[in-house]
Write a protein that holds these residues in place. Structure first.
Motif, PDB file in Angstrom:
ATOM      1  N   PRO A 129      -1.294  12.312  13.037  1.00  0.00           N
ATOM      2  CA  PRO A 129      -1.903  13.234  12.069  1.00  0.00           C
ATOM      3  C   PRO A 129      -0.940  13.662  10.971  1.00  0.00           C
ATOM      4  N   THR A 130       0.301  13.975  11.342  1.00  0.00           N
ATOM      5  CA  THR A 130       1.279  14.374  10.333  1.00  0.00           C
ATOM      6  C   THR A 130       1.683  13.188   9.463  1.00  0.00           C
ATOM      7  N   ALA A 131       1.925  12.034  10.081  1.00  0.00           N
ATOM      8  CA  ALA A 131       2.369  10.865   9.321  1.00  0.00           C
ATOM      9  C   ALA A 131       1.289  10.365   8.370  1.00  0.00           C
ATOM     10  N   TYR A 132       0.051  10.275   8.842  1.00  0.00           N
ATOM     11  CA  TYR A 132      -1.036   9.810   7.978  1.00  0.00           C
ATOM     12  C   TYR A 132      -1.203  10.738   6.779  1.00  0.00           C
ATOM     13  N   SER A 133      -1.124  12.038   7.040  1.00  0.00           N
ATOM     14  CA  SER A 133      -1.288  13.000   5.961  1.00  0.00           C
ATOM     15  C   SER A 133      -0.124  12.918   4.975  1.00  0.00           C
ATOM     16  N   LEU A 134       1.091  12.787   5.470  1.00  0.00           N
ATOM     17  CA  LEU A 134       2.250  12.649   4.595  1.00  0.00           C
ATOM     18  C   LEU A 134       2.156  11.385   3.744  1.00  0.00           C
ATOM     19  N   ILE A 135       1.787  10.288   4.361  1.00  0.00           N
ATOM     20  CA  ILE A 135       1.669   9.021   3.631  1.00  0.00           C
ATOM     21  C   ILE A 135       0.612   9.128   2.539  1.00  0.00           C
ATOM     22  N   SER A 136      -0.489   9.804   2.832  1.00  0.00           N
ATOM     23  CA  SER A 136      -1.549   9.961   1.837  1.00  0.00           C
ATOM     24  C   SER A 136      -1.088  10.783   0.640  1.00  0.00           C
ATOM     25  N   ASP A 137      -0.072  11.627   0.824  1.00  0.00           N
ATOM     26  CA  ASP A 137       0.449  12.432  -0.274  1.00  0.00           C
ATOM     27  C   ASP A 137       1.693  11.843  -0.917  1.00  0.00           C
ATOM     28  N   TYR A 138       2.204  10.759  -0.370  1.00  0.00           N
ATOM     29  CA  TYR A 138       3.351  10.068  -0.972  1.00  0.00           C
ATOM     30  C   TYR A 138       2.959   8.740  -1.622  1.00  0.00           C
ATOM     31  N   PHE A 139       1.744   8.243  -1.313  1.00  0.00           N
ATOM     32  CA  PHE A 139       1.305   6.955  -1.845  1.00  0.00           C
ATOM     33  C   PHE A 139      -0.090   7.079  -2.451  1.00  0.00           C
ATOM     34  N   PRO A 140      -0.343   6.434  -3.597  1.00  0.00           N
ATOM     35  CA  PRO A 140      -1.677   6.466  -4.211  1.00  0.00           C
ATOM     36  C   PRO A 140      -2.669   5.640  -3.410  1.00  0.00           C
ATOM     37  N   LYS A 141      -3.945   5.842  -3.679  1.00  0.00           N
ATOM     38  CA  LYS A 141      -4.999   5.201  -2.898  1.00  0.00           C
ATOM     39  C   LYS A 141      -4.880   3.688  -2.890  1.00  0.00           C
ATOM     40  N   ARG A 142      -4.480   3.103  -4.025  1.00  0.00           N
ATOM     41  CA  ARG A 142      -4.444   1.644  -4.100  1.00  0.00           C
ATOM     42  C   ARG A 142      -3.386   1.024  -3.180  1.00  0.00           C
ATOM     43  N   GLN A 143      -2.411   1.834  -2.724  1.00  0.00           N
ATOM     44  CA  GLN A 143      -1.358   1.343  -1.833  1.00  0.00           C
ATOM     45  C   GLN A 143      -1.476   1.918  -0.417  1.00  0.00           C
ATOM     46  N   LYS A 144      -2.537   2.660  -0.184  1.00  0.00           N
ATOM     47  CA  LYS A 144      -2.617   3.418   1.069  1.00  0.00           C
ATOM     48  C   LYS A 144      -2.692   2.520   2.298  1.00  0.00           C
ATOM     49  N   ALA A 145      -3.543   1.495   2.257  1.00  0.00           N
ATOM     50  CA  ALA A 145      -3.661   0.628   3.435  1.00  0.00           C
ATOM     51  C   ALA A 145      -2.356  -0.099   3.709  1.00  0.00           C
ATOM     52  N   THR A 146      -1.664  -0.514   2.637  1.00  0.00           N
ATOM     53  CA  THR A 146      -0.372  -1.186   2.815  1.00  0.00           C
ATOM     54  C   THR A 146       0.638  -0.240   3.444  1.00  0.00           C
ATOM     55  N   ALA A 147       0.711   1.002   2.920  1.00  0.00           N
ATOM     56  CA  ALA A 147       1.668   1.967   3.463  1.00  0.00           C
ATOM     57  C   ALA A 147       1.336   2.314   4.911  1.00  0.00           C
ATOM     58  N   LEU A 148       0.066   2.515   5.210  1.00  0.00           N
ATOM     59  CA  LEU A 148      -0.336   2.822   6.584  1.00  0.00           C
ATOM     60  C   LEU A 148      -0.087   1.633   7.504  1.00  0.00           C
ATOM     61  N   ALA A 149      -0.237   0.422   6.979  1.00  0.00           N
ATOM     62  CA  ALA A 149       0.038  -0.761   7.790  1.00  0.00           C
ATOM     63  C   ALA A 149       1.525  -0.864   8.104  1.00  0.00           C
ATOM     64  N   ILE A 150       2.371  -0.560   7.107  1.00  0.00           N
ATOM     65  CA  ILE A 150       3.817  -0.578   7.349  1.00  0.00           C
ATOM     66  C   ILE A 150       4.180   0.468   8.405  1.00  0.00           C
ATOM     67  N   TYR A 151       3.627   1.672   8.262  1.00  0.00           N
ATOM     68  CA  TYR A 151       3.849   2.704   9.280  1.00  0.00           C
ATOM     69  C   TYR A 151       3.395   2.209  10.651  1.00  0.00           C
ATOM     70  N   SER A 152       2.227   1.589  10.687  1.00  0.00           N
ATOM     71  CA  SER A 152       1.660   1.132  11.958  1.00  0.00           C
ATOM     72  C   SER A 152       2.456   0.005  12.582  1.00  0.00           C
ATOM     73  N   SER A 153       3.295  -0.661  11.792  1.00  0.00           N
ATOM     74  CA  SER A 153       4.134  -1.720  12.370  1.00  0.00           C
ATOM     75  C   SER A 153       5.053  -1.155  13.443  1.00  0.00           C
ATOM     76  N   GLY A 154       5.359   0.144  13.359  1.00  0.00           N
ATOM     77  CA  GLY A 154       6.184   0.769  14.391  1.00  0.00           C
ATOM     78  C   GLY A 154       5.562   0.678  15.759  1.00  0.00           C
ATOM     79  N   LEU A 155       4.241   0.632  15.797  1.00  0.00           N
ATOM     80  CA  LEU A 155       3.511   0.465  17.053  1.00  0.00           C
ATOM     81  C   LEU A 155       3.963  -0.809  17.771  1.00  0.00           C
ATOM     82  N   TYR A 156       4.004  -1.903  17.014  1.00  0.00           N
ATOM     83  CA  TYR A 156       4.321  -3.201  17.607  1.00  0.00           C
ATOM     84  C   TYR A 156       5.820  -3.375  17.819  1.00  0.00           C
TER      85      TYR A 156
END
Length: 532
Positions: free
Chosen positions: A131-158
């Motif tokens: 919740p904190t990371a998704y919200s921070l990313i949404s305020d540090y990256f514009p909509k057009r880059q959001k899926a890319t930024a969230l995907a990079i964050y999500s790479s930590g999962l793997y």
């Protein structure tokens, strides 16, 4: 001319991600890596824990799933709301310190109950992360880059899931070689592994605390202040999910609300009792029953107190179908992530250190490639089609089916590793698309809450049932050898393919519904507020 914390750009200019945005993202990836090391290390330790504590495959499925997932999901609700109203940086650093401490305490567990309680604590702490990371990313990256930024964050999962296998196996082997019976404080290898991965998180928590808090909603051009009394709201939100406070809250809304709450509690208790009578697994179904009742209570309270947020999340079929559809993708992913190592060790007879190294590298690389490529492709499809991201989630459902079937029916180790790699990579392609879709279906002030709701699907559907389902079916399909039950993990894992048709149906509906839902966000929120 007005400026904001995301880079000092004029307010009228098109928002852009800055170098500091990418620095913050890199720190969040490190946090997510630790998150999944602490979460997934149970997988490589499963065979040792099972033997040492005398547990079944279903018991291990509970420890790897619902014991963590239910509390992760439930506390994600009030913590997601707190992320919408308080400093996200402070909340994340506190949460990281908590889950790292509870991981270390898992090393002192001596039976299923004590280990379960420690894993529940890990779940509570880790509920602050996304919740904190998704919200921070949404305020540090514009909509057009959001899926890319969230995907990079999500790479930590793997990356974290893969590293956890290697680290866990290395520590267990080293410790057991040095102390064949028991080591200092009577600890054995799997207990030492929990301690070794938990303690470093306390240092990273201090690093996280140095990050700057961005202006909420700045990237959307709608600066949204937090609540002046965030912890008062947090206390109210917490009371929504903790029985019997849930009954008090329902009574305050009227006798009808109380009757509905009690009726649902009775229905879910009857269902849990029925499942316990069928499976004999009291912890699993007690936890699941608690989880679903608490979510129902929260949703009812949210509807009464924040109808706009309720309407855009629970009242939007596109959001629900996207979340549940991806939740079933995550069900298979979590099950494979947990059981692939025990399967290779017990069914294929592969040595722990070898399989941990290869599966760990496989999981890290395949997940990283899949989630990054999937996020980029989802953004590309989104430019051409308002529902284009849903196509990537559908791809994540269908594409892994053949690799799972081939990989878990072969006796060849190389083919098993290869197919496991492909299944992980293809399934991971869906995550960035699903996360970005749910974020785009709500207003900026609702993103933390939307993230919590999204993770209800990935945890209460995916993580709660994926590892457990495989373990339970393995026990049911197993045999008795030398007077002891031996599970059939192959049958358990192959049963995962059966969830694909359900996921596909949900996502096909979402594909049709998402464009209209996204186009009417403001109108539907205003209508909900006006109808109070």
């Amino acid at each position: 001319m007005a400026e904001n914390d995301t880079g000092g750009a004029p307010a009228s200019a098109e928002p852009k991600a800055t170098g500091y945005s990418w620095y913050v993202l890199s720190v969040l990836v490190v946090v997510y890596i630790l998150n999944f090391i602490d979460r997934q290390i149970v997988s490589i330790l499963a065979v040792d824990i099972k033997a040492d504590l005398g547990l079944t495959d279903a018991d291990m499925g509970f420890l790897g799933g619902a014991a963590f997932a239910v509390f992760y999901a439930l506390f994600g609700i009030p913590l997601g709301r707190l992320a919408d109203n308080w400093s996200r940086v402070k909340l994340l650093s506190i949460g990281l310190a908590l889950w790292s401490t509870m991981t270390a305490l898992s090393g002192f567990a001596y039976n299923q109950l004590s280990l379960s309680l420690a894993r529940m604590g890990v779940g509570v702490g880790e509920a602050t992360a996304s919740p904190t990371a998704y919200s921070l990313i949404s305020d540090y990256f514009p909509k057009r880059q959001k899926a890319t930024a969230l995907a990079i964050y999500s790479s930590g999962l793997y990356l974290g899931g893969g590293v956890s296998l290697f680290i866990g196996a290395l520590i267990v082997e080293t410790w057991n070689n040095a102390y064949p019976t028991s080591g200092p404080m009577g600890l054995v290898g799997w207990q030492a592994a929990f301690l070794a991965v938990g303690i470093p998180g306390l240092i990273v928590a201090l690093w996280v605390a140095t990050l700057r808090e961005p202006v909420r909603g700045a990237m959307d051009g709608v600066a949204t202040p937090g609540s002046p009394t965030p912890f008062r709201q947090f206390g109210k939100d917490l009371s929504m999910i903790v029985p019997p406070l849930t009954l008090i809250g329902a009574a305050q809304r009227g006798t009808t609300a109380l009757a509905i709450n009690i009726g649902f509690a009775a229905a879910i208790a009857a269902f849990a009792w029925w499942m316990i009578s069928l499976t004999g697994n009291v912890p699993q179904w007690s936890a699941v029953g608690l989880g679903y009742y608490a979510v129902f209570s929260w949703a009812c309270t949210l509807r009464a107190h924040d109808p706009a947020t309720f309407r855009l999340i629970w009242g939007t079929p596109a959001f629900i179908c996207t979340t549940l559809g991806y939740g079933l993708v995550s069900l298979a992913a979590y099950a494979l992530g947990f059981w692939s190592a025990p399967y290779a060790e017990t069914v294929l007879g592969l040595p722990k250190q070898e399989l941990a190294l290869i599966l760990g590298a496989n999981g890290a690389l395949s997940g990283f490639i899949g989630v990054i490529a999937g996020g980029w492709m989802a953004d590309t499809l989104r430019k051409r089609n308002p529902a284009g991201r849903i196509l990537m989630i559908i791809f994540g459902v269908v594409a892994p089916i053949v690799p799972i079937w081939v990989g878990y029916t072969t006796e060849n180790a190389t083919l098993f590793y290869t197919m496991n790699f492909l299944a992980g990579m293809l399934g991971a392609a869906a995550l960035g698309a699903a996360a970005a879709t749910t974020q785009d279906l709500v207003l900026p002030r609702m993103r933390g809450t939307a993230t919590a709701a999204f993770f209800l699907g990935t945890t209460l559907v995916g993580l709660s049932f994926g590892p457990y389902m495989v373990g339970q079916i393995s026990d049911l399909a197993g045999t008795i050898v030398n007077g002891k039950p031996v599970g059939d993990l192959r049958t358990g894992i192959l049963s995962l393919i059966g969830v694909a048709p359900v996921a596909l149906g949900l996502l096909l509906y979402a594909y049709r519904a998402v464009p209209q839902a996204e186009a009417t966000i403001a109108e539907r929120a205003a209508a909900a507020e006006g109808g109070r």
